[in-house]
Enzyme design. Structure first.
Site, PDB file in Angstrom:
ATOM      1  N   ASP A 116       1.301  36.564  28.426  1.00 30.84           N
ATOM      2  CA  ASP A 116       0.512  35.571  29.155  1.00 30.84           C
ATOM      3  C   ASP A 116       1.219  34.021  29.163  1.00 30.84           C
ATOM      4  O   ASP A 116       0.451  33.122  29.853  1.00 30.84           O
ATOM      5  CB  ASP A 116      -0.778  35.682  29.058  1.00 30.84           C
ATOM      6  CG  ASP A 116      -1.426  35.300  27.567  1.00 30.84           C
ATOM      7  OD1 ASP A 116      -0.350  34.464  26.970  1.00 30.84           O
ATOM      8  OD2 ASP A 116      -2.333  35.244  27.106  1.00 30.84           O
ATOM      9  N   GLU A 171       1.482  44.447  26.900  1.00 33.95           N
ATOM     10  CA  GLU A 171       0.518  43.543  26.892  1.00 33.95           C
ATOM     11  C   GLU A 171      -0.166  43.470  28.119  1.00 33.95           C
ATOM     12  O   GLU A 171      -0.554  42.317  28.389  1.00 33.95           O
ATOM     13  CB  GLU A 171       0.341  42.344  25.955  1.00 33.95           C
ATOM     14  CG  GLU A 171      -0.803  42.299  25.241  1.00 33.95           C
ATOM     15  CD  GLU A 171      -0.821  40.839  24.369  1.00 33.95           C
ATOM     16  OE1 GLU A 171      -0.696  39.755  24.783  1.00 33.95           O
ATOM     17  OE2 GLU A 171      -0.709  40.837  23.198  1.00 33.95           O
ATOM     18  N   HIS A 209      -5.441  25.892  18.988  1.00 33.42           N
ATOM     19  CA  HIS A 209      -4.576  25.138  19.855  1.00 33.42           C
ATOM     20  C   HIS A 209      -4.671  25.259  21.093  1.00 33.42           C
ATOM     21  O   HIS A 209      -3.971  24.719  22.004  1.00 33.42           O
ATOM     22  CB  HIS A 209      -2.850  25.744  19.368  1.00 33.42           C
ATOM     23  CG  HIS A 209      -2.630  27.123  20.140  1.00 33.42           C
ATOM     24  ND1 HIS A 209      -3.091  28.375  19.324  1.00 33.42           N
ATOM     25  CD2 HIS A 209      -2.237  27.489  21.200  1.00 33.42           C
ATOM     26  CE1 HIS A 209      -2.843  29.414  20.202  1.00 33.42           C
ATOM     27  NE2 HIS A 209      -2.279  28.831  21.168  1.00 33.42           N
ATOM     28  N   ARG A 221      -5.409  25.191  25.124  1.00 28.61           N
ATOM     29  CA  ARG A 221      -5.676  24.102  26.055  1.00 28.61           C
ATOM     30  C   ARG A 221      -6.895  23.688  26.331  1.00 28.61           C
ATOM     31  O   ARG A 221      -7.413  22.448  26.739  1.00 28.61           O
ATOM     32  CB  ARG A 221      -4.627  24.205  27.265  1.00 28.61           C
ATOM     33  CG  ARG A 221      -3.294  24.002  27.090  1.00 28.61           C
ATOM     34  CD  ARG A 221      -2.157  24.461  28.014  1.00 28.61           C
ATOM     35  NE  ARG A 221      -1.117  24.466  27.741  1.00 28.61           N
ATOM     36  CZ  ARG A 221      -0.141  23.510  28.041  1.00 28.61           C
ATOM     37  NH1 ARG A 221      -0.775  22.201  28.627  1.00 28.61           N
ATOM     38  NH2 ARG A 221       1.036  23.170  27.586  1.00 28.61           N
TER      39      ARG A 221
HETATM   40  C1  UD1 Z   1       2.166  28.090  24.535  1.00 33.16           C
HETATM   41  C2  UD1 Z   1       1.509  28.781  25.680  1.00 33.16           C
HETATM   42  C3  UD1 Z   1       0.405  29.668  24.978  1.00 33.16           C
HETATM   43  C4  UD1 Z   1       0.455  30.396  23.607  1.00 33.16           C
HETATM   44  C5  UD1 Z   1       1.215  29.263  22.575  1.00 33.16           C
HETATM   45  C6  UD1 Z   1       1.687  30.109  21.341  1.00 33.16           C
HETATM   46  C7  UD1 Z   1       1.782  28.424  27.827  1.00 33.16           C
HETATM   47  C8  UD1 Z   1       1.255  27.997  29.122  1.00 33.16           C
HETATM   48  N1  UD1 Z   1       1.283  28.264  26.685  1.00 33.16           N
HETATM   49  O1  UD1 Z   1       1.179  27.113  24.288  1.00 33.16           O
HETATM   50  O2  UD1 Z   1      -0.129  30.574  25.766  1.00 33.16           O
HETATM   51  O3  UD1 Z   1      -0.603  30.717  23.069  1.00 33.16           O
HETATM   52  O4  UD1 Z   1       2.303  28.791  23.246  1.00 33.16           O
HETATM   53  O5  UD1 Z   1       1.874  29.180  20.465  1.00 33.16           O
HETATM   54  O6  UD1 Z   1       2.834  29.211  28.105  1.00 33.16           O
HETATM   55  N2  UD1 Z   1       6.156  22.241  20.359  1.00 33.16           N
HETATM   56  C9  UD1 Z   1       7.323  21.885  19.671  1.00 33.16           C
HETATM   57  N3  UD1 Z   1       8.077  22.647  18.914  1.00 33.16           N
HETATM   58  C10 UD1 Z   1       7.839  24.239  19.168  1.00 33.16           C
HETATM   59  C11 UD1 Z   1       6.696  24.492  20.032  1.00 33.16           C
HETATM   60  C12 UD1 Z   1       5.876  23.369  20.603  1.00 33.16           C
HETATM   61  O7  UD1 Z   1       7.647  20.665  19.234  1.00 33.16           O
HETATM   62  O8  UD1 Z   1       8.427  24.855  18.559  1.00 33.16           O
HETATM   63  C13 UD1 Z   1       5.818  21.197  21.311  1.00 33.16           C
HETATM   64  C14 UD1 Z   1       6.602  20.437  22.200  1.00 33.16           C
HETATM   65  O9  UD1 Z   1       6.215  19.286  22.458  1.00 33.16           O
HETATM   66  C15 UD1 Z   1       6.043  21.232  23.516  1.00 33.16           C
HETATM   67  C16 UD1 Z   1       4.587  21.556  23.154  1.00 33.16           C
HETATM   68  O10 UD1 Z   1       4.448  21.509  21.955  1.00 33.16           O
HETATM   69  O11 UD1 Z   1       6.118  20.616  24.805  1.00 33.16           O
HETATM   70  C17 UD1 Z   1       4.009  22.404  23.933  1.00 33.16           C
HETATM   71  O12 UD1 Z   1       4.477  23.715  24.109  1.00 33.16           O
HETATM   72  P1  UD1 Z   1       4.145  24.776  25.223  1.00 33.16           P
HETATM   73  O13 UD1 Z   1       4.803  25.889  25.147  1.00 33.16           O
HETATM   74  O14 UD1 Z   1       4.178  24.086  26.557  1.00 33.16           O
HETATM   75  O15 UD1 Z   1       2.653  24.836  25.099  1.00 33.16           O
HETATM   76  P2  UD1 Z   1       1.795  25.521  24.008  1.00 33.16           P
HETATM   77  O16 UD1 Z   1       0.559  24.770  23.906  1.00 33.16           O
HETATM   78  O17 UD1 Z   1       2.798  25.533  22.839  1.00 33.16           O
HETATM   79  N1  UDP Z   2       1.555  32.589  13.057  1.00 33.52           N
HETATM   80  C1  UDP Z   2       2.593  32.196  12.430  1.00 33.52           C
HETATM   81  N2  UDP Z   2       2.522  31.111  11.614  1.00 33.52           N
HETATM   82  C2  UDP Z   2       1.573  30.061  11.768  1.00 33.52           C
HETATM   83  C3  UDP Z   2       0.544  30.550  12.832  1.00 33.52           C
HETATM   84  C4  UDP Z   2       0.481  31.556  13.470  1.00 33.52           C
HETATM   85  O1  UDP Z   2       3.580  32.959  12.390  1.00 33.52           O
HETATM   86  O2  UDP Z   2       1.522  29.086  11.015  1.00 33.52           O
HETATM   87  C5  UDP Z   2       1.432  33.808  13.941  1.00 33.52           C
HETATM   88  C6  UDP Z   2       0.413  34.688  14.043  1.00 33.52           C
HETATM   89  O3  UDP Z   2       0.566  35.459  12.856  1.00 33.52           O
HETATM   90  C7  UDP Z   2       0.315  35.550  15.200  1.00 33.52           C
HETATM   91  C8  UDP Z   2       1.142  34.459  16.188  1.00 33.52           C
HETATM   92  O4  UDP Z   2       1.751  33.419  15.565  1.00 33.52           O
HETATM   93  O5  UDP Z   2       1.216  36.527  15.223  1.00 33.52           O
HETATM   94  C9  UDP Z   2       0.070  33.724  17.030  1.00 33.52           C
HETATM   95  O6  UDP Z   2       0.806  32.717  17.746  1.00 33.52           O
HETATM   96  P1  UDP Z   2      -0.248  31.685  18.417  1.00 33.52           P
HETATM   97  O7  UDP Z   2      -1.384  31.530  17.995  1.00 33.52           O
HETATM   98  O8  UDP Z   2       0.792  30.471  18.591  1.00 33.52           O
HETATM   99  O9  UDP Z   2      -0.263  32.094  20.011  1.00 33.52           O
HETATM  100  P2  UDP Z   2      -1.326  33.157  20.782  1.00 33.52           P
HETATM  101  O10 UDP Z   2      -1.412  34.383  19.853  1.00 33.52           O
HETATM  102  O11 UDP Z   2      -2.585  32.594  20.791  1.00 33.52           O
HETATM  103  O12 UDP Z   2      -0.825  33.151  22.005  1.00 33.52           O
END
Ligand code: UD1
Ligand code: UDP
Length: 408
Positions: free
Chosen positions: A109, A131, A221, A223
């Site tokens: 998603d 999924e 985390h 939003r």
């Molecule tokens: C995203 C997904 C969310 C998912 C989450 C898993 C969308 C809209 N959101 O949220 O569904 O649950 O990932 O973790 O698709 N950043 C880094 N390094 C990284 C990752 C993120 O620096 O490796 C920072 C960057 O500043 C980036 C920001 O996090 O711009 C946001 O990342 P983004 O993927 O847009 O949204 P998430 O809140 O991470």
């Molecule tokens: N996870 C990880 N390291 C961490 C936190 C989470 O590897 O420090 C893994 C966790 O086991 C799960 C996945 O990341 O499989 C979940 O990702 P996240 O919570 O970022 O996204 P969401 O599932 O909410 O989309």
């Protein structure tokens, strides 16, 4: 004999793109990639990474030893939803132009999943959705994921629903039964795959004393929780370590700056609260195995915890993954400071309540989802129904869902 031999050589293997960009997509696609690698005589996979995440994605790819064929390298600092959506749409379109895909497979998603699905649709490339069918029925919870998943579903030809409840959601939206396969969630396969690679027994992260304290593992985390609600969650953590001297909280903090800034300002330097960088998947699962209790708003963590028989308090108002709470393994508790403290305190003080939430099979999958997905793809390319037989283990919880409807 000769004829069939040359037919075999002339028949082109279908080419399937697998697109992923964030940590959870990579974790949940990894077992599908492994399965496709085993069956590369039947399907040719092309791995496309949008790199919506950079560091957190690379951590996963490294653990699973996966190298994408194409890396679109799209992450920017503190990216906006519209910004990353446009970049994924545009860059995926270019990737689709340079590959000749027979199908694009997306997972979940995220923005990557939704925007890549849209890009494929505009090029009339069939989309397969791993999924599929999870629904909270509230477009702002989870935000924007509920809408991303629904929009992806609209352009999907082949829906791999993890559970019977997810399938029923799709049927209720008028999607034909012949386009849906119930497979289990691939995250259960991912955990199983890792357990087969290596014992999940990493020591506690560096600097955290292993003194027999009970560990609360927390991740948050979403939003929709940014700001006041995340502050409440931090407040509850502070209350819990104050009330329970034998508790340590470990919080691997998401790299999103909107999360980091709040968490660091509220909890930094608090005794027995350990804020650490995102952990690699081995380390995280070791901690999940080791902890006493899980507080999370993560989708994937909700689905993994039952494998380790850990109770989950879900820091959300609603969940699109109701199975664990229907089975009594999780509770949806919202984000008020009082509710979090009282629910966690009960599980820390009442062994019977704790035990009731830590027994039973994982309702999200049986570890064979990827096999069913690849079978489904192969069958679909042959013009057949995607699966011979849906995953049935889950029907107990589906019945529980029906009972709840009757009662309310
Ligand atoms: C995203 C997904 C969310 C998912 C989450 C898993 C969308 C809209 N959101 O949220 O569904 O649950 O990932 O973790 O698709 N950043 C880094 N390094 C990284 C990752 C993120 O620096 O490796 C920072 C960057 O500043 C980036 C920001 O996090 O711009 C946001 O990342 P983004 O993927 O847009 O949204 P998430 O809140 O991470
Ligand atoms: N996870 C990880 N390291 C961490 C936190 C989470 O590897 O420090 C893994 C966790 O086991 C799960 C996945 O990341 O499989 C979940 O990702 P996240 O919570 O970022 O996204 P969401 O599932 O909410 O989309």
């Amino acid at each position: 004999m000769n004829g069939s031999h040359s037919d075999h050589h002339m028949r082109k293997r279908p080419v399937v793109g697998l697109v992923f960009g964030t940590r959870p997509e990579a974790i949940k696609m990894a077992p599908v990639i492994y399965e496709l690698q085993k069956r590369s005589d039947e399907i040719q996979p092309v791995l496309i990474s949008t790199s919506q995440h950079r560091q957190m994605l690379d951590q996963v790819l490294q653990v699973f030893g996966i190298t994408p064929d194409m890396d679109l390298n799209l992450m920017t600092h503190n990216q906006s939803l519209n910004g990353i959506t446009c970049r994924v749409l545009q860059a995926t379109d270019a990737a689709l132009e340079s590959t000749q895909l027979d199908c694009l497979m997306i997972q979940g998603d995220t923005t990557t999943a939704f925007a890549a699905a849209l890009a494929a649709f505009y090029r009339k490339i069939p989309v397969a959705h791993v999924e599929a069918g999870l629904r909270s029925r509230d477009i702002y919870n989870p935000y924007p994921e509920e809408v991303n998943r629904r929009l992806a579903g609209v352009v999907t030809r082949l829906h791999f629903a993890p559970t019977a409840i997810a399938r029923d959601n799709l049927l209720a939206e008028g999607i034909g039964q012949e386009k849906i396969a119930v497979t289990g969630n691939t995250v259960v396969d991912a955990v199983k795959t890792l357990m087969e690679m290596k014992a999940i027994d990493h020591p506690l992260p560096e600097g955290i004393p292993d003194d027999g304290s009970r560990i609360i593992l927390i991740t948050s985390h979403r939003r929709e929780s940014w700001g006041a609600e995340l502050e409440n969650i931090c407040g509850a953590i502070a209350d819990l370590v104050q009330s329970f001297a034998d508790v340590r909280v470990i919080y691997p903090v998401h790299m999103n700056p909107n999360v980091r800034d709040t968490v660091m300002s509220k909890l930094n330097n608090m005794e027995r609260v350990h804020l650490i960088p995102p952990m690699d998947y081995f380390g995280f699962l070791s901690l999940l195995r080791r902890c006493y209790l899980v507080l999370t708003d993560s989708g994937g963590v909700q689905e993994e915890a039952p494998t380790f028989h850990k109770p989950v308090l879900v820091l959300r108002k609603v969940t699109e993954r109701p199975e664990a709470s229907l089975m009594g393994l999780a509770r949806i508790i919202g984000t008020s400071r009082e509710a979090i403290v009282s629910e966690a305190a009960e599980l820390l003080s009442d062994p019977l309540a704790y035990r009731a939430m830590s027994e039973g099979d994982n309702p999200y999958g049986d570890g064979r989802a990827s096999e069913r997905i690849v079978d489904g793809l192969v069958r679909w390319f042959h013009g057949e129904r995607p699966v011979l037989e849906d995953w049935k283990q889950f029907h107990g919880a589906a019945r529980a869902a029906e009972q709840i409807e009757v009662l309310t």
